[in-house]
Design a protein around this motif. Structure first.
Motif, PDB file in Angstrom:
ATOM      1  N   CYS A  10       0.912  -1.300  -0.061  1.00  0.00           N
ATOM      2  CA  CYS A  10      -0.165   0.043  -0.175  1.00  0.00           C
ATOM      3  C   CYS A  10       1.177   1.288   0.018  1.00  0.00           C
ATOM      4  O   CYS A  10       1.647   1.390   0.736  1.00  0.00           O
ATOM      5  CB  CYS A  10      -0.711  -0.540   1.260  1.00  0.00           C
ATOM      6  SG  CYS A  10      -1.699   1.104   1.470  1.00  0.00           S
ATOM      7  N   CYS A  12       0.540   3.965   1.424  1.00  0.00           N
ATOM      8  CA  CYS A  12       0.574   4.971   2.014  1.00  0.00           C
ATOM      9  C   CYS A  12       1.160   4.966   3.503  1.00  0.00           C
ATOM     10  O   CYS A  12       1.825   5.268   4.569  1.00  0.00           O
ATOM     11  CB  CYS A  12      -0.702   4.185   3.184  1.00  0.00           C
ATOM     12  SG  CYS A  12      -1.533   3.152   4.032  1.00  0.00           S
ATOM     13  N   ARG A  14       1.411   1.506   5.110  1.00  0.00           N
ATOM     14  CA  ARG A  14       0.823   1.341   6.609  1.00  0.00           C
ATOM     15  C   ARG A  14       1.354  -0.327   7.086  1.00  0.00           C
ATOM     16  O   ARG A  14       1.746  -1.118   5.941  1.00  0.00           O
ATOM     17  CB  ARG A  14      -0.300   0.983   6.966  1.00  0.00           C
ATOM     18  CG  ARG A  14      -1.317   0.425   8.223  1.00  0.00           C
ATOM     19  CD  ARG A  14      -2.619   0.601   8.567  1.00  0.00           C
ATOM     20  NE  ARG A  14      -2.803   1.428   8.837  1.00  0.00           N
ATOM     21  CZ  ARG A  14      -3.937   2.452   9.445  1.00  0.00           C
ATOM     22  NH1 ARG A  14      -5.232   1.783   8.720  1.00  0.00           N
ATOM     23  NH2 ARG A  14      -4.286   3.561   9.979  1.00  0.00           N
ATOM     24  N   CYS A  27      -5.268  -3.087   2.775  1.00  0.00           N
ATOM     25  CA  CYS A  27      -4.913  -1.741   3.310  1.00  0.00           C
ATOM     26  C   CYS A  27      -6.296  -0.113   3.334  1.00  0.00           C
ATOM     27  O   CYS A  27      -7.459  -0.338   2.664  1.00  0.00           O
ATOM     28  CB  CYS A  27      -3.838  -1.137   3.182  1.00  0.00           C
ATOM     29  SG  CYS A  27      -3.563   0.459   4.392  1.00  0.00           S
ATOM     30  N   CYS A  28      -5.339   0.134   2.313  1.00  0.00           N
ATOM     31  CA  CYS A  28      -6.588   1.213   1.498  1.00  0.00           C
ATOM     32  C   CYS A  28      -7.368   1.041   0.136  1.00  0.00           C
ATOM     33  O   CYS A  28      -8.554   1.626   0.545  1.00  0.00           O
ATOM     34  CB  CYS A  28      -5.848   2.613   1.323  1.00  0.00           C
ATOM     35  SG  CYS A  28      -4.597   3.455   2.618  1.00  0.00           S
ATOM     36  N   ALA A  38     -13.885   4.245   5.330  1.00  0.00           N
ATOM     37  CA  ALA A  38     -13.414   4.250   6.602  1.00  0.00           C
ATOM     38  C   ALA A  38     -13.020   4.241   8.115  1.00  0.00           C
ATOM     39  O   ALA A  38     -13.988   4.853   8.537  1.00  0.00           O
ATOM     40  CB  ALA A  38     -11.494   5.845   6.335  1.00  0.00           C
ATOM     41  N   ASP A  40     -11.337   5.668  10.524  1.00  0.00           N
ATOM     42  CA  ASP A  40     -11.512   6.093  11.426  1.00  0.00           C
ATOM     43  C   ASP A  40     -10.380   6.845  10.641  1.00  0.00           C
ATOM     44  O   ASP A  40      -9.937   7.467   9.171  1.00  0.00           O
ATOM     45  CB  ASP A  40     -10.492   5.647  12.100  1.00  0.00           C
ATOM     46  CG  ASP A  40      -9.568   5.631  12.273  1.00  0.00           C
ATOM     47  OD1 ASP A  40      -8.084   6.153  11.317  1.00  0.00           O
ATOM     48  OD2 ASP A  40      -8.858   4.238  12.402  1.00  0.00           O
ATOM     49  N   GLU A  42      -7.380   8.808  10.813  1.00  0.00           N
ATOM     50  CA  GLU A  42      -5.966   8.365  10.044  1.00  0.00           C
ATOM     51  C   GLU A  42      -6.346   7.215   8.684  1.00  0.00           C
ATOM     52  O   GLU A  42      -5.671   7.097   8.261  1.00  0.00           O
ATOM     53  CB  GLU A  42      -5.731   7.059  11.219  1.00  0.00           C
ATOM     54  CG  GLU A  42      -4.117   7.507  10.824  1.00  0.00           C
ATOM     55  CD  GLU A  42      -3.385   6.166  11.784  1.00  0.00           C
ATOM     56  OE1 GLU A  42      -1.704   5.868  11.445  1.00  0.00           O
ATOM     57  OE2 GLU A  42      -3.383   6.125  12.993  1.00  0.00           O
ATOM     58  N   SER A  43      -7.437   6.350   8.756  1.00  0.00           N
ATOM     59  CA  SER A  43      -7.330   5.491   8.036  1.00  0.00           C
ATOM     60  C   SER A  43      -7.459   6.026   6.752  1.00  0.00           C
ATOM     61  O   SER A  43      -7.260   5.898   6.051  1.00  0.00           O
ATOM     62  CB  SER A  43      -8.476   4.126   7.885  1.00  0.00           C
ATOM     63  OG  SER A  43      -7.919   3.272   9.298  1.00  0.00           O
ATOM     64  N   ARG A  46      -4.456   8.153   5.896  1.00  0.00           N
ATOM     65  CA  ARG A  46      -3.696   7.165   4.587  1.00  0.00           C
ATOM     66  C   ARG A  46      -4.370   7.048   3.269  1.00  0.00           C
ATOM     67  O   ARG A  46      -3.791   7.322   2.297  1.00  0.00           O
ATOM     68  CB  ARG A  46      -3.910   5.448   5.232  1.00  0.00           C
ATOM     69  CG  ARG A  46      -2.953   6.117   6.645  1.00  0.00           C
ATOM     70  CD  ARG A  46      -2.440   5.037   7.490  1.00  0.00           C
ATOM     71  NE  ARG A  46      -1.470   4.898   8.213  1.00  0.00           N
ATOM     72  CZ  ARG A  46      -0.663   4.991   8.286  1.00  0.00           C
ATOM     73  NH1 ARG A  46       0.074   4.983   7.042  1.00  0.00           N
ATOM     74  NH2 ARG A  46       0.647   5.026   9.298  1.00  0.00           N
ATOM     75  N   SER A  47      -5.582   6.287   2.921  1.00  0.00           N
ATOM     76  CA  SER A  47      -6.283   6.572   1.927  1.00  0.00           C
ATOM     77  C   SER A  47      -6.700   7.395   0.873  1.00  0.00           C
ATOM     78  O   SER A  47      -6.290   7.097   0.127  1.00  0.00           O
ATOM     79  CB  SER A  47      -7.562   5.177   2.142  1.00  0.00           C
ATOM     80  OG  SER A  47      -8.349   6.665   2.397  1.00  0.00           O
TER      81      SER A  47
END
Length: 135
Positions: A10, A12, A14, A27-28, A38, A40, A42-43, A46-47
């Motif tokens: 990913c 991002c 992670r 992940c994203c 998402a 939250d 942060e997710s 990141r996405s």
């Protein structure tokens, strides 16, 4: 618009619990390609970084709060994204959060560093990017 190669790490950055990069699909990609919300701020942040890497204006605009969303989005030609570092995340209340990050990229051989504290808001159980302050 592009998609990450199957099995690719990913963008991002992670990591899984063992410190290995997560695959984009796990992940994203769940948010960009499968349409999941998402869970939250942060997710979502990141996405959105991954969406910049993959030049996914559709996702970026869809996850930008209507109060601050631009009508269109252009990408810097030739930008090469180099990495993301999440410095902090803070839940202010059930529907407001902040994420501080540093995103690095290169344009025409010149290094660019974006250090920002982004604000996110949750409405109808979905998180949206509201705005950010450069640090």
């Amino acid at each position: 618009m592009s998609r990450a190669a199957p099995g690719a790490a990913c963008p991002c950055g992670r990591l899984d619990p063992r410190g290995r990069p997560l695959a984009h699909e796990a992940c994203c990609g769940r948010f960009l390609d499968a349409g999941l919300a998402a869970p939250d701020a942060e997710s979502l942040m990141r996405s959105r970084y991954s969406a910049f890497v993959l030049q996914r204006a559709d996702y970026l605009l869809a996850t930008w709060h209507v109060r601050t969303r631009p009508p269109t989005l252009d990408f810097e030609p030739g930008a090469q994204w180099l990495g993301l570092e999440v410095r902090s995340r803070r839940l202010l209340d059930a529907d407001d959060a902040e994420v501080e990050f540093v995103a690095r990229h290169r344009v025409a051989g010149r290094a660019v560093r974006l250090h920002e504290r982004s604000r996110f808001v949750r409405e109808a159980w979905r998180w949206y990017y509201l705005d950010g302050v450069a640090l």
